[in-house]
Design a protein around this motif. Structure first.
Motif, PDB file in Angstrom:
ATOM      1  N   PRO A   1      46.552  61.335  24.437  1.00 42.63           N
ATOM      2  CA  PRO A   1      45.977  60.979  23.122  1.00 42.63           C
ATOM      3  C   PRO A   1      47.013  60.296  22.238  1.00 42.63           C
ATOM      4  N   ILE A   2      46.597  59.184  21.585  1.00 42.39           N
ATOM      5  CA  ILE A   2      47.466  58.472  20.658  1.00 42.39           C
ATOM      6  C   ILE A   2      46.827  58.544  19.272  1.00 42.39           C
ATOM      7  N   PHE A   3      47.517  59.129  18.313  1.00 42.51           N
ATOM      8  CA  PHE A   3      46.991  59.308  16.949  1.00 42.51           C
ATOM      9  C   PHE A   3      47.442  58.121  16.097  1.00 42.51           C
ATOM     10  N   VAL A   4      46.688  57.066  16.163  1.00 40.21           N
ATOM     11  CA  VAL A   4      47.049  55.845  15.446  1.00 40.21           C
ATOM     12  C   VAL A   4      46.951  56.043  13.939  1.00 40.21           C
ATOM     13  N   ASP A   5      45.877  56.718  13.482  1.00 38.72           N
ATOM     14  CA  ASP A   5      45.663  56.939  12.050  1.00 38.72           C
ATOM     15  C   ASP A   5      46.122  58.332  11.586  1.00 38.72           C
ATOM     16  N   GLY A   6      47.006  58.965  12.314  1.00 37.27           N
ATOM     17  CA  GLY A   6      47.491  60.296  11.950  1.00 37.27           C
ATOM     18  C   GLY A   6      46.763  61.390  12.714  1.00 37.27           C
ATOM     19  N   ILE A   7      47.341  62.566  12.657  1.00 38.60           N
ATOM     20  CA  ILE A   7      46.802  63.667  13.467  1.00 38.60           C
ATOM     21  C   ILE A   7      45.504  64.229  12.888  1.00 38.60           C
ATOM     22  N   ARG A   8      45.156  63.826  11.655  1.00 41.54           N
ATOM     23  CA  ARG A   8      43.916  64.339  11.067  1.00 41.54           C
ATOM     24  C   ARG A   8      42.698  63.522  11.510  1.00 41.54           C
ATOM     25  N   ASN A   9      42.961  62.348  12.074  1.00 40.51           N
ATOM     26  CA  ASN A   9      41.883  61.493  12.533  1.00 40.51           C
ATOM     27  C   ASN A   9      41.785  61.520  14.053  1.00 40.51           C
ATOM     28  N   ASP A  10      40.682  61.042  14.541  1.00 39.25           N
ATOM     29  CA  ASP A  10      40.472  61.031  15.986  1.00 39.25           C
ATOM     30  C   ASP A  10      41.517  60.169  16.666  1.00 39.25           C
ATOM     31  N   ALA A  11      41.848  60.561  17.875  1.00 37.88           N
ATOM     32  CA  ALA A  11      42.875  59.864  18.640  1.00 37.88           C
ATOM     33  C   ALA A  11      42.241  58.878  19.606  1.00 37.88           C
TER      34      ALA A  11
END
Length: 449
Positions: A91-101
């Motif tokens: 998983p890559i959290f492009v928009d941060g860990i609070r958003n879907d990866a």
């Protein structure tokens, strides 16, 4: 009336003969079943059957194995490892860990590796050699502890053996005294029937005989108790009768050995002295090991691994690969400079304490040798005095016995002379047993038992 008295006497005589024959048969059976045993044979059996000696023997064997294990530490250390697993999508959290990866999907989720690692010690502050020396010293210490235990068991065997001999000798003396008392009672009974002596004399004579019969029962019990103690030590059944074949004479003592000879043996070859020396060596080796922790460690190493996939080096490949590395490794533990400081001080103090303990052990050895040696000399002198006392008591008894039956002395004087004669014989036996026991105690302290 006279006929009834004669008939009663005949019945009593027949009963006495029956009991005498029965006791003789019983004694013969016991003698037949008795096992002849010398003190040397008892010691040999104790070496085999004593649980305490066997436990020490196991400790010694463990010590030998520990020495071999310490020497094996010089060989290379080799480890083999392997693993297998399944990788998950990343998983890559492009928009941060609070958003879907967003996921990176792997084509192959399998991963595995198999490898071998080896390390060969070249130098580690001489710690391996110190550990080998410590294991060898501990093994020698266990050997001396085994010798000390064997010596202590031998002394306990000698105590039980001599205690059994003492009780048997006392029993024989009491039997002889009972026989003499019975003859004297028969004579006094006849004198009483003829009106020559008073009834009080008859009662005193009977009381004296009863006391000796009670003493005989006590000696029989003592023989059984001492025999049981010896049987446990030498591996026989508790109730197994034993016939000691050693004499209680003291001519076997090494009179040519002086007090100084015994002291030298105690300080140089006794197990307790050797134990104290090895304990100092152990403390000194432990101190050296702590100092070795401050030295660098140098060794050769090798690591070969077969893995899948290849993700350690770029560019990555979805393929198995083999990676090998070998070289020399230098390690230095900086924390040992401050972590081991007080440990070294404690180890240094422990060495000094052990040296003082050795001095205390030597003091106790000298004290024990002198006490046993002096007591042995006292016993030898008491034996000669006891022999003279027996001669005097026998002559006194002969005179009083003759004067009593000639109505020239009292029965109390005769009974007192009889008791003094028996007591003199007891003292001779006691002194002989005590001399042998102090001699064996001397051998135990000097490590020769």
């Amino acid at each position: 009336m006279k006929f009834k008295e004669v008939n009663d006497r005949i019945i009593k005589l027949a009963l006495s003969l029956f009991l005498l024959n029965f006791s003789q048969l019983a004694m013969a059976q016991v003698t037949q079943d008795s096992i002849p045993l010398s003190l040397e044979e008892a010691w040999n059996r104790a070496n085999t059957y004593s649980k305490e000696i066997r436990l020490r023997g196991f400790d010694t064997e463990i010590g030998k194995e520990n020495v071999i294990d310490a020497k094996r530490q010089r060989l290379p250390h080799v480890e083999v490892e392997g693993s297998y697993g399944q990788l998950s999508n990343i998983p890559i959290f492009v928009d941060g860990i609070r958003n879907d990866a967003e996921y990176i999907h792997l084509e192959d989720h399998t991963t595995y590796n198999a490898g071998v690692q080896a390390y060969f010690n070249i130098y580690n502050g001489n710690k391996t050699n110190l550990q080998i020396s410590e294991a060898e010293t501990r093994q020698e210490l266990l050997t001396y502890l085994e010798e000390e235990t064997a010596s202590a068991i031998h002394y306990r065997v000698a105590e039980a053996y001599l205690d059994m001999q003492r009780s048997m000798e006392f029993k024989q003396l009491i039997l002889q005294n009972i026989e003499r008392n019975e003859k004297r009672l028969d004579q006094i009974t006849k004198l009483y029937e003829n009106g020559v002596v008073l009834k009080s004399d008859l009662l005193r004579a009977k009381l004296q005989l009863s006391r000796q019969q009670t003493n005989l029962l006590e000696m029989k019990n003592n023989v059984e108790l001492a025999t049981q103690s010896l049987n446990i030590l030498v591996g026989f059944e508790d109730e197994q009768p034993i016939k000691p074949v050693d004499s209680i004479q003291v001519n076997m003592l090494k009179a040519e050995q002086t007090y100084r000879d015994y002291v030298n043996d105690a300080l140089e070859v006794s197990p307790r002295s050797r134990i104290a020396e090895k304990q100092i060596e152990m403390r000194e080796l432990q101190e050296e090991e702590l100092k070795a922790d401050k030295l660098p460690r140098i060794g050769l190493f090798g690591d070969y691994t077969y893995s899948y996939p290849q993700i350690q080096l770029y560019p990555y490949e979805t393929a198995p690969y083999l990676l090998g590395i070998a070289g020399i490794q230098l390690t230095y533990d900086l924390s040992a400079l401050y972590h081991d400081k007080h440990k070294e001080e404690a180890a240094k103090i422990a060495v000094e304490r052990q040296k003082l303990e050795q001095q205390n052990t030597e003091d106790q050895l000298r004290k024990g040798v002198k006490a046993s040696y002096k007591h042995l000399q006292e016993d030898l002198e008491k034996i000669e005095i006891a022999k003279m006392n027996i001669d005097q008591a026998q002559e006194s008894y002969r005179i009083v016995n003759q004067t009593y039956f000639n109505q020239l002395s009292l029965l109390t004087d005769l009974l007192e002379a009889d008791t003094q004669l028996l007591q003199a014989k007891f003292e001779l036996v006691n002194n002989r047993i005590s001399a042998r026991l102090h001699y064996y105690q001397l051998l135990k302290i000097t490590g020769e038992l």
